[in-house]
Design a protein around this motif. Structure first.
Motif, PDB file in Angstrom:
ATOM      1  N   ARG A   2     -38.392   6.889 -26.417  1.00 55.25           N
ATOM      2  CA  ARG A   2     -38.877   7.082 -27.800  1.00 55.25           C
ATOM      3  C   ARG A   2     -40.354   7.391 -27.795  1.00 55.25           C
ATOM      4  O   ARG A   2     -41.145   6.740 -27.117  1.00 55.25           O
ATOM      5  CB  ARG A   2     -38.629   5.822 -28.613  1.00 55.25           C
ATOM      6  CG  ARG A   2     -37.206   5.750 -29.088  1.00 55.25           C
ATOM      7  CD  ARG A   2     -37.030   4.637 -30.064  1.00 55.25           C
ATOM      8  NE  ARG A   2     -37.587   4.942 -31.372  1.00 55.25           N
ATOM      9  CZ  ARG A   2     -37.728   4.035 -32.314  1.00 55.25           C
ATOM     10  NH1 ARG A   2     -37.421   2.786 -32.086  1.00 55.25           N
ATOM     11  NH2 ARG A   2     -38.204   4.381 -33.499  1.00 55.25           N
ATOM     12  N   LEU A   4     -43.825   8.332 -30.215  1.00 58.43           N
ATOM     13  CA  LEU A   4     -44.493   8.385 -31.515  1.00 58.43           C
ATOM     14  C   LEU A   4     -45.497   9.531 -31.476  1.00 58.43           C
ATOM     15  O   LEU A   4     -46.411   9.530 -30.650  1.00 58.43           O
ATOM     16  CB  LEU A   4     -45.213   7.055 -31.795  1.00 58.43           C
ATOM     17  CG  LEU A   4     -46.049   7.008 -33.085  1.00 58.43           C
ATOM     18  CD1 LEU A   4     -45.182   7.225 -34.317  1.00 58.43           C
ATOM     19  CD2 LEU A   4     -46.798   5.684 -33.186  1.00 58.43           C
ATOM     20  N   ASP A  28     -40.534  10.167 -33.474  1.00 57.95           N
ATOM     21  CA  ASP A  28     -40.933   9.847 -34.840  1.00 57.95           C
ATOM     22  C   ASP A  28     -42.327  10.405 -35.063  1.00 57.95           C
ATOM     23  O   ASP A  28     -43.163  10.346 -34.164  1.00 57.95           O
ATOM     24  CB  ASP A  28     -40.963   8.326 -35.062  1.00 57.95           C
ATOM     25  CG  ASP A  28     -39.568   7.718 -35.014  1.00 57.95           C
ATOM     26  OD1 ASP A  28     -38.614   8.391 -35.434  1.00 57.95           O
ATOM     27  OD2 ASP A  28     -39.446   6.578 -34.538  1.00 57.95           O
ATOM     28  N   MET A  39     -46.538   1.845 -37.303  1.00 55.27           N
ATOM     29  CA  MET A  39     -45.336   2.219 -36.544  1.00 55.27           C
ATOM     30  C   MET A  39     -45.492   1.851 -35.069  1.00 55.27           C
ATOM     31  O   MET A  39     -44.593   1.297 -34.450  1.00 55.27           O
ATOM     32  CB  MET A  39     -45.051   3.714 -36.701  1.00 55.27           C
ATOM     33  CG  MET A  39     -44.564   4.078 -38.101  1.00 55.27           C
ATOM     34  SD  MET A  39     -44.638   5.864 -38.430  1.00 55.27           S
ATOM     35  CE  MET A  39     -43.168   6.425 -37.559  1.00 55.27           C
ATOM     36  N   SER A  42     -45.002  -1.823 -34.528  1.00 59.55           N
ATOM     37  CA  SER A  42     -43.766  -2.510 -34.915  1.00 59.55           C
ATOM     38  C   SER A  42     -42.504  -1.943 -34.265  1.00 59.55           C
ATOM     39  O   SER A  42     -41.472  -2.602 -34.268  1.00 59.55           O
ATOM     40  CB  SER A  42     -43.607  -2.490 -36.441  1.00 59.55           C
ATOM     41  OG  SER A  42     -43.667  -1.170 -36.928  1.00 59.55           O
ATOM     42  N   GLU A  43     -42.576  -0.738 -33.724  1.00 58.61           N
ATOM     43  CA  GLU A  43     -41.399  -0.151 -33.078  1.00 58.61           C
ATOM     44  C   GLU A  43     -41.642  -0.069 -31.565  1.00 58.61           C
ATOM     45  O   GLU A  43     -42.772   0.177 -31.141  1.00 58.61           O
ATOM     46  CB  GLU A  43     -41.141   1.270 -33.613  1.00 58.61           C
ATOM     47  CG  GLU A  43     -40.638   1.311 -35.038  1.00 58.61           C
ATOM     48  CD  GLU A  43     -39.202   0.818 -35.169  1.00 58.61           C
ATOM     49  OE1 GLU A  43     -38.348   1.220 -34.357  1.00 58.61           O
ATOM     50  OE2 GLU A  43     -38.943   0.014 -36.082  1.00 58.61           O
ATOM     51  N   TYR A  45     -41.936   1.871 -28.963  1.00 58.19           N
ATOM     52  CA  TYR A  45     -42.057   3.217 -28.390  1.00 58.19           C
ATOM     53  C   TYR A  45     -42.347   3.130 -26.898  1.00 58.19           C
ATOM     54  O   TYR A  45     -42.949   2.165 -26.428  1.00 58.19           O
ATOM     55  CB  TYR A  45     -43.168   4.005 -29.096  1.00 58.19           C
ATOM     56  CG  TYR A  45     -42.821   4.318 -30.520  1.00 58.19           C
ATOM     57  CD1 TYR A  45     -41.861   5.276 -30.813  1.00 58.19           C
ATOM     58  CD2 TYR A  45     -43.413   3.616 -31.563  1.00 58.19           C
ATOM     59  CE1 TYR A  45     -41.510   5.540 -32.118  1.00 58.19           C
ATOM     60  CE2 TYR A  45     -43.066   3.874 -32.878  1.00 58.19           C
ATOM     61  CZ  TYR A  45     -42.107   4.835 -33.143  1.00 58.19           C
ATOM     62  OH  TYR A  45     -41.745   5.089 -34.436  1.00 58.19           O
ATOM     63  N   GLU A 178     -32.658   1.170 -29.537  1.00 63.15           N
ATOM     64  CA  GLU A 178     -34.061   1.336 -29.925  1.00 63.15           C
ATOM     65  C   GLU A 178     -34.759   2.404 -29.097  1.00 63.15           C
ATOM     66  O   GLU A 178     -35.666   3.081 -29.559  1.00 63.15           O
ATOM     67  CB  GLU A 178     -34.824   0.019 -29.727  1.00 63.15           C
ATOM     68  CG  GLU A 178     -34.704  -0.936 -30.875  1.00 63.15           C
ATOM     69  CD  GLU A 178     -35.318  -2.279 -30.555  1.00 63.15           C
ATOM     70  OE1 GLU A 178     -35.602  -2.554 -29.372  1.00 63.15           O
ATOM     71  OE2 GLU A 178     -35.506  -3.069 -31.498  1.00 63.15           O
ATOM     72  N   HIS A 179     -34.357   2.539 -27.828  1.00 63.50           N
ATOM     73  CA  HIS A 179     -35.054   3.472 -26.946  1.00 63.50           C
ATOM     74  C   HIS A 179     -34.380   4.832 -26.861  1.00 63.50           C
ATOM     75  O   HIS A 179     -34.936   5.760 -26.294  1.00 63.50           O
ATOM     76  CB  HIS A 179     -35.203   2.868 -25.543  1.00 63.50           C
ATOM     77  CG  HIS A 179     -36.221   1.778 -25.509  1.00 63.50           C
ATOM     78  ND1 HIS A 179     -37.558   2.020 -25.269  1.00 63.50           N
ATOM     79  CD2 HIS A 179     -36.113   0.462 -25.733  1.00 63.50           C
ATOM     80  CE1 HIS A 179     -38.214   0.879 -25.333  1.00 63.50           C
ATOM     81  NE2 HIS A 179     -37.365  -0.085 -25.613  1.00 63.50           N
ATOM     82  N   ASP A 182     -34.102   7.977 -32.524  1.00 68.35           N
ATOM     83  CA  ASP A 182     -35.311   7.932 -33.333  1.00 68.35           C
ATOM     84  C   ASP A 182     -35.046   7.084 -34.583  1.00 68.35           C
ATOM     85  O   ASP A 182     -33.952   6.592 -34.813  1.00 68.35           O
ATOM     86  CB  ASP A 182     -35.827   9.339 -33.664  1.00 68.35           C
ATOM     87  CG  ASP A 182     -34.844  10.133 -34.488  1.00 68.35           C
ATOM     88  OD1 ASP A 182     -34.138   9.522 -35.319  1.00 68.35           O
ATOM     89  OD2 ASP A 182     -34.773  11.347 -34.303  1.00 68.35           O
ATOM     90  N   PHE A 183     -36.094   6.942 -35.375  1.00 67.57           N
ATOM     91  CA  PHE A 183     -36.091   6.048 -36.522  1.00 67.57           C
ATOM     92  C   PHE A 183     -34.999   6.402 -37.531  1.00 67.57           C
ATOM     93  O   PHE A 183     -34.421   5.541 -38.164  1.00 67.57           O
ATOM     94  CB  PHE A 183     -37.460   6.157 -37.197  1.00 67.57           C
ATOM     95  CG  PHE A 183     -37.839   4.966 -37.981  1.00 67.57           C
ATOM     96  CD1 PHE A 183     -38.094   3.763 -37.347  1.00 67.57           C
ATOM     97  CD2 PHE A 183     -37.952   5.034 -39.353  1.00 67.57           C
ATOM     98  CE1 PHE A 183     -38.444   2.638 -38.072  1.00 67.57           C
ATOM     99  CE2 PHE A 183     -38.314   3.925 -40.085  1.00 67.57           C
ATOM    100  CZ  PHE A 183     -38.556   2.723 -39.451  1.00 67.57           C
ATOM    101  N   ARG A 187     -28.393   3.369 -36.121  1.00 70.21           N
ATOM    102  CA  ARG A 187     -28.176   2.732 -34.810  1.00 70.21           C
ATOM    103  C   ARG A 187     -26.926   1.875 -34.847  1.00 70.21           C
ATOM    104  O   ARG A 187     -26.991   0.652 -34.910  1.00 70.21           O
ATOM    105  CB  ARG A 187     -29.394   1.916 -34.437  1.00 70.21           C
ATOM    106  CG  ARG A 187     -30.574   2.826 -34.213  1.00 70.21           C
ATOM    107  CD  ARG A 187     -31.806   2.020 -33.972  1.00 70.21           C
ATOM    108  NE  ARG A 187     -32.976   2.839 -34.222  1.00 70.21           N
ATOM    109  CZ  ARG A 187     -34.175   2.355 -34.374  1.00 70.21           C
ATOM    110  NH1 ARG A 187     -34.364   1.060 -34.311  1.00 70.21           N
ATOM    111  NH2 ARG A 187     -35.185   3.165 -34.585  1.00 70.21           N
TER     112      ARG A 187
END
Ligand code: CA
Length: 223
Positions: A2, A4, A28, A39, A42-43, A45, A178-179, A182-183, A187
């Protein structure tokens, strides 16, 4: 993996997003510094591309805040051409690499792949794990024993690469999702199971073991 992408030039970010997705990143986009900081904090990446000149909050400040919060996210900054001081300030703020604008997308992708390799301490050259060799450019996988090359869809490729970067480890469904997505992608863990079963059909049943209630383990001694 992932990624960003923080870039306020919509034309550039649209073009980069397409190219990066073709290379197998789940991307993302953030177009201002405040969203970017949130982002990235909190995510989970795997890597970020960070433009420095941003509305809302300058890129350098975003990077400093991530590092002050202990966020080890690998970051490649985009700097103005010939602005050597931006590069120095960027490294001081915790950047891992930089690229001056304008740049060729192929160089950006090569630098990102090098950064990701460094992150998992793997040597240069193709990723070889459990009798498989991953071709990250062609997005195919080769079975080393038979030299047979097998085509992968985009999601199969992202999932297999994540497994090959983390062999022998228990990976939960939520972590994999998650990996790999994308957002904006839903999922759904049932969908993930479908992709795992496709990889098993293509590469062998025993390569990905299920640990009930925990997730999956990839590799030779997965079972
Ligand atoms: Ca900018």
């Amino acid at each position: 993996m992932r990624l960003l992408l923080v870039e306020d030039d919509a034309g550039l970010s649209d073009r980069l997003r397409l190219e990066l997705e073709k290379t197998g990143f789940a991307v993302d986009v953030a177009a201002d510094g405040v969203d970017a900081e949130f982002m990235g904090g909190s995510e989970p990446y795997d890597v970020a591309v960070l433009d420095l000149g941003l509305p809302g909050r300058p890129g350098l400040e975003v990077l400093r805040h991530w590092r002050a919060a202990g966020n080890p996210l690998p970051v490649l900054i985009l700097t103005a051409r010939d602005a050597w001081h931006e590069k120095v300030d960027g490294f001081k703020a915790g950047a891992d690499d930089y690229l001056s604008k304008p740049f060729h997308t192929a160089e950006l992708i090569a630098r990102l792949q090098a950064l990701l390799r460094r992150g998992v301490a793997r040597p240069h050259g193709p990723l070889r794990v459990a009798g498989l060799e991953l071709d990250e450019d062609a997005q195919t996988v080769r079975i080393l024993a038979t030299r047979e090359a097998i085509d992968l869809t985009g999601t199969e490729f992202r999932l297999l690469r994540y497994f090959m970067l983390h062999p022998g480890r228990v990976l939960s469904k939520s972590r994999l999702a998650e990996h790999v997505y994308d957002f904006d992608t839903e999922r759904d863990s049932n969908v993930l199971e479908v992709y795992i079963n496709r990889l098993r059909r293509k590469l062998g049943r025993d390569l990905i073991a299920t640990r009930r209630g925990q997730g999956y383990v990839f590799g030779d001694d997965a079972g």
